[in-house]
Design an enzyme around this catalytic site. Structure first.
Site, PDB file in Angstrom:
ATOM      1  N   CYS A 163     -10.968 141.403   6.603  1.00 39.15           N
ATOM      2  CA  CYS A 163     -12.296 140.890   6.942  1.00 39.15           C
ATOM      3  C   CYS A 163     -12.315 140.323   8.355  1.00 39.15           C
ATOM      4  O   CYS A 163     -13.372 140.182   8.950  1.00 39.15           O
ATOM      5  CB  CYS A 163     -12.710 139.827   5.924  1.00 39.15           C
ATOM      6  N   ASN A 206      -8.420 144.022  -0.535  1.00 42.42           N
ATOM      7  CA  ASN A 206      -7.793 144.341   0.759  1.00 42.42           C
ATOM      8  C   ASN A 206      -6.482 143.607   1.006  1.00 42.42           C
ATOM      9  O   ASN A 206      -5.549 144.178   1.563  1.00 42.42           O
ATOM     10  CB  ASN A 206      -8.782 144.117   1.909  1.00 42.42           C
ATOM     11  N   GLU A 266     -16.895 133.806   0.377  1.00 42.05           N
ATOM     12  CA  GLU A 266     -16.267 134.347   1.593  1.00 42.05           C
ATOM     13  C   GLU A 266     -16.624 135.821   1.641  1.00 42.05           C
ATOM     14  O   GLU A 266     -16.115 136.601   0.826  1.00 42.05           O
ATOM     15  CB  GLU A 266     -14.741 134.174   1.528  1.00 42.05           C
ATOM     16  N   GLU A 325     -12.850 127.608   2.922  1.00 43.10           N
ATOM     17  CA  GLU A 325     -11.578 127.480   2.228  1.00 43.10           C
ATOM     18  C   GLU A 325     -10.591 126.866   3.221  1.00 43.10           C
ATOM     19  O   GLU A 325     -10.926 126.597   4.360  1.00 43.10           O
ATOM     20  CB  GLU A 325     -11.090 128.858   1.760  1.00 43.10           C
TER      21      GLU A 325
HETATM   22  P1  NDP Z   1     -16.604 143.552  -3.701  1.00 40.47           P
HETATM   23  O1  NDP Z   1     -17.691 142.603  -3.399  1.00 40.47           O
HETATM   24  O2  NDP Z   1     -16.958 144.919  -4.137  1.00 40.47           O
HETATM   25  O3  NDP Z   1     -15.647 142.972  -4.823  1.00 40.47           O
HETATM   26  C1  NDP Z   1     -15.002 141.712  -4.730  1.00 40.47           C
HETATM   27  C2  NDP Z   1     -14.645 141.251  -6.125  1.00 40.47           C
HETATM   28  O4  NDP Z   1     -15.847 140.991  -6.856  1.00 40.47           O
HETATM   29  C3  NDP Z   1     -13.893 142.290  -6.949  1.00 40.47           C
HETATM   30  O5  NDP Z   1     -12.985 141.637  -7.802  1.00 40.47           O
HETATM   31  C4  NDP Z   1     -15.011 142.944  -7.717  1.00 40.47           C
HETATM   32  O6  NDP Z   1     -14.578 143.610  -8.866  1.00 40.47           O
HETATM   33  C5  NDP Z   1     -15.874 141.751  -8.043  1.00 40.47           C
HETATM   34  N1  NDP Z   1     -17.260 142.064  -8.371  1.00 40.47           N
HETATM   35  C6  NDP Z   1     -17.952 143.209  -8.107  1.00 40.47           C
HETATM   36  N2  NDP Z   1     -19.209 143.120  -8.614  1.00 40.47           N
HETATM   37  C7  NDP Z   1     -19.314 141.901  -9.192  1.00 40.47           C
HETATM   38  C8  NDP Z   1     -20.351 141.207  -9.884  1.00 40.47           C
HETATM   39  N3  NDP Z   1     -21.553 141.755 -10.064  1.00 40.47           N
HETATM   40  N4  NDP Z   1     -20.116 139.974 -10.351  1.00 40.47           N
HETATM   41  C9  NDP Z   1     -18.921 139.393 -10.146  1.00 40.47           C
HETATM   42  N5  NDP Z   1     -17.881 139.993  -9.536  1.00 40.47           N
HETATM   43  C10 NDP Z   1     -18.077 141.231  -9.041  1.00 40.47           C
HETATM   44  O7  NDP Z   1     -15.682 143.569  -2.405  1.00 40.47           O
HETATM   45  P2  NDP Z   1     -14.428 144.495  -2.140  1.00 40.47           P
HETATM   46  O8  NDP Z   1     -13.421 144.292  -3.220  1.00 40.47           O
HETATM   47  O9  NDP Z   1     -14.925 145.861  -1.822  1.00 40.47           O
HETATM   48  O10 NDP Z   1     -13.805 143.810  -0.836  1.00 40.47           O
HETATM   49  C11 NDP Z   1     -14.195 144.124   0.445  1.00 40.47           C
HETATM   50  C12 NDP Z   1     -15.164 143.091   0.996  1.00 40.47           C
HETATM   51  O11 NDP Z   1     -14.575 141.802   0.946  1.00 40.47           O
HETATM   52  C13 NDP Z   1     -15.520 143.327   2.429  1.00 40.47           C
HETATM   53  O12 NDP Z   1     -16.911 143.150   2.592  1.00 40.47           O
HETATM   54  C14 NDP Z   1     -14.769 142.241   3.167  1.00 40.47           C
HETATM   55  O13 NDP Z   1     -15.356 141.865   4.403  1.00 40.47           O
HETATM   56  C15 NDP Z   1     -14.810 141.135   2.175  1.00 40.47           C
HETATM   57  N6  NDP Z   1     -13.748 140.177   2.451  1.00 40.47           N
HETATM   58  C16 NDP Z   1     -14.084 138.939   2.929  1.00 40.47           C
HETATM   59  C17 NDP Z   1     -13.103 138.032   3.268  1.00 40.47           C
HETATM   60  C18 NDP Z   1     -13.447 136.666   3.754  1.00 40.47           C
HETATM   61  O14 NDP Z   1     -12.571 135.813   3.734  1.00 40.47           O
HETATM   62  N7  NDP Z   1     -14.661 136.401   4.205  1.00 40.47           N
HETATM   63  C19 NDP Z   1     -11.680 138.367   3.127  1.00 40.47           C
HETATM   64  C20 NDP Z   1     -11.445 139.691   2.601  1.00 40.47           C
HETATM   65  C21 NDP Z   1     -12.456 140.555   2.275  1.00 40.47           C
HETATM   66  P3  NDP Z   1     -14.283 145.213  -8.799  1.00 40.47           P
HETATM   67  O15 NDP Z   1     -13.143 145.379  -7.898  1.00 40.47           O
HETATM   68  O16 NDP Z   1     -13.982 145.562 -10.188  1.00 40.47           O
HETATM   69  O17 NDP Z   1     -15.540 145.843  -8.289  1.00 40.47           O
END
Ligand code: NDP
Length: 481
Positions: free
Chosen positions: A282, A150, A248, A461
């Site tokens: 988020c 995002n 996070e 963080e």
């Molecule tokens: P995901 O959890 O789908 O993916 C996050 C990252 O993890 C990506 O690089 C993804 O790779 C990777 N990933 C996916 N599956 C695995 C696994 N089994 N093991 C290790 N890594 C994995 O989240 P999104 O990318 O869809 O992001 C959106 C989410 O992030 C929302 O829920 C949002 O709220 C949260 N978010 C939280 C923030 C915070 O600070 N609390 C800030 C910003 C977002 P790939 O892309 O290849 O699937």
């Protein structure tokens, strides 16, 4: 077609398997680049490089590590236009947002940690004339950093910069959905002369590359930002390996809007906190609780302001709402709008795809959507949608508003609008969230702790909290007599 490359041991390389994934441009729905479909072998190569580099990097005087980080910050600033354009194309966000928020913030992250490390000190505990204890803070080792799509470069750099500043070396994986600016960052790190192996980027899928990082026995800590379900899976793998974990995760943030607020300020900020980055931050507030005495006025004014937001091609100056990140995400958001209607909600505006003309006709656009008439505890109001969708719910008392705000499994951020000082403090104290904004939103001081409670995450963080995470405290006790 352009190929994105992995950055391993200081050079740009193809994935060992020589297999590739398509990288889509959300504004057109077309493939425009190829991404390495890396696997555990590439992660292993990155780990070998990072492990070898750790001995020198962790012992480098902090002033020298700082100088590398500041150089990278400077190069990001110098390449602002190129990086912002790449971010907008890769993610679908308005170019203006990438130029004013995403890329400047990525530079600020490197700048902040490049200077913070110079002021990072540890404590001493004196036992009068018996003994003195002091704490050494030593970098943990090879850090795994995994980030979402995002705010691609912004969140990637928010992990990598403190890890490098603290003296860790890094194996990182950006989201496979938005890999471009991390790739461009690897080029800037080469230009900055960052020693080989200190920072490695392996592109590819979460279940392959992400999982290989999380389960690697030589990577003792993982900093992850992403969805709660992924965080849960990561924790289940990392916990038996006794890894340090920073998670996070998702949010379902509440806005509590009281009749005594500064109405104009609240209205313009609430538009931002609802729909900035297509609602894919988020920290966006997706549940709007409004005191009943101003509910009807708020509804009329808000819907009319939402109707004026231009949904359009991300590169156009006047666009306020760009494309959402992927076809799958567009479908997920639309399915939640359908669910809201099944649950008895009324769509006041939006609720549908937007079809643009010409080459953008297959882009992933959704009209900003406002829904009312839902119970506070229905699925639409409890589950994270992560798109341009908000719900409106009236409340009668402060206690009722607080109970509804605290009713979800999440606890990331919250926004309170009131001019009553005592109420503001009272609510800040009682809201279940890691961050509470009073009469503002997204105002960030990088020194403050950042993170959530409950299903929104574990750990913090920001500021010295991140440097604490990437270092291990060791107590040294010296007997004086
Ligand atoms: P995901 O959890 O789908 O993916 C996050 C990252 O993890 C990506 O690089 C993804 O790779 C990777 N990933 C996916 N599956 C695995 C696994 N089994 N093991 C290790 N890594 C994995 O989240 P999104 O990318 O869809 O992001 C959106 C989410 O992030 C929302 O829920 C949002 O709220 C949260 N978010 C939280 C923030 C915070 O600070 N609390 C800030 C910003 C977002 P790939 O892309 O290849 O699937």
């Amino acid at each position: 077609m352009q190929k994105i490359l992995n950055y391993i041991n200081g050079v740009l390389v193809e994935p060992q398997s020589n297999t590739w994934l398509d990288n889509y441009k959300p504004s057109t729905g077309k493939v425009y680049a190829l991404i390495p479909d890396s696997d555990a072998n590439d992660v292993e190569a990155a780990h070998v490089a990072a492990k070898a580099a750790f001995a020198d990097w962790s012992q480098l005087p902090k002033e020298k590590r700082s100088a590398y980080l500041l150089k990278i910050a400077q190069l990001i600033d110098l390449n602002l236009d190129k990086l912002a354009l790449a971010e907008s194309i890769d993610n679908g966000k308005p170019l203006k947002l990438a130029k004013t928020v995403d890329i400047p913030r990525a530079a600020a992250n490197f700048h902040f940690y490049g200077t913070a490390i110079l002021h990072y000190a540890s404590e001493a505990h004196s036992m009068e004339d018996t003994a003195i204890n002091y704490t050494l803070r030593q970098p943990v080792g090879v850090a795994g950093c995994i980030s979402p799509w995002n705010l691609p470069l912004y969140l990637f750099s928010w992990k990598v910069a403190p890890a490098l500043a603290a003296g860790c070396t890094v194996v990182a994986k950006p989201s496979e959905i938005t890999p471009m600016t991390a790739y461009l960052l690897s080029e800037l790190c080469i230009e900055a002369g960052l020693p080989k192996g200190v920072f490695n980027i392996v592109h590819g899928l979460g279940p392959k590359v992400g999982n290989a990082i999380v389960s690697h026995p030589g990577i003792p800590l993982v900093s992850f930002t992403g969805g709660t379900a992924t965080g849960k899976q990561i924790a289940s793998i990392a916990a038996p390996l006794f890894k340090k974990l920073s998670l996070e995760l998702g949010g379902k943030n509440a806005n509590l809007i009281f009749a005594d607020c500064d109405y104009e300020k609240m209205m313009s900020t609430t538009l931002q906190s609802s729909f900035a980055n297509q609602g894919q931050i988020c920290l966006c507030g997706s549940r709007l609780f409004i005191e009943r005495s101003i509910y009807e006025k708020f509804k009329t004014d808000f819907v009319s302001r939402v109707n004026a937001l231009k949904v359009g091609e991300p590169l156009e100056e006047t666009t306020k709402i760009g494309a959402v990140v992927s076809l799958a995400h567009q479908e997920k958001i639309l399915s939640y709008i359908a669910l809201a209607q099944q649950e008895g909600g009324t769509v006041l505006t939006g609720g549908h795809k937007v079809e643009l003309d010409g080459e953008h006709s297959q882009g992933y656009y959704i009209a900003p959507t406002v829904i009312e008439g839902l119970a506070y505890d229905c699925r639409t109001n409890q589950e994270e949608i992560f798109g341009p969708v908000v719900t409106l719910t009236p409340f009668d008392t402060e206690e009722e508003a607080l109970a509804m705000a605290n009713s979800t499994p999440y606890g990331l951020a919250s926004i309170v609008w009131t001019e009553q000082l005592t109420r503001a403090h009272r609510l800040a104290n009682q809201i279940h969230a890691g961050i509470v904004w009073i009469n503002c939103w997204l105002l960030r001081d990088l020194r403050t702790p950042f993170g959530g409670v409950k299903a929104s995450g574990v750990g913090r963080e920001g500021g010295f909290e991140a440097l604490d995470f990437f270092t291990e405290p060791k107590n040294v006790c010296i007997k004086l007599k």
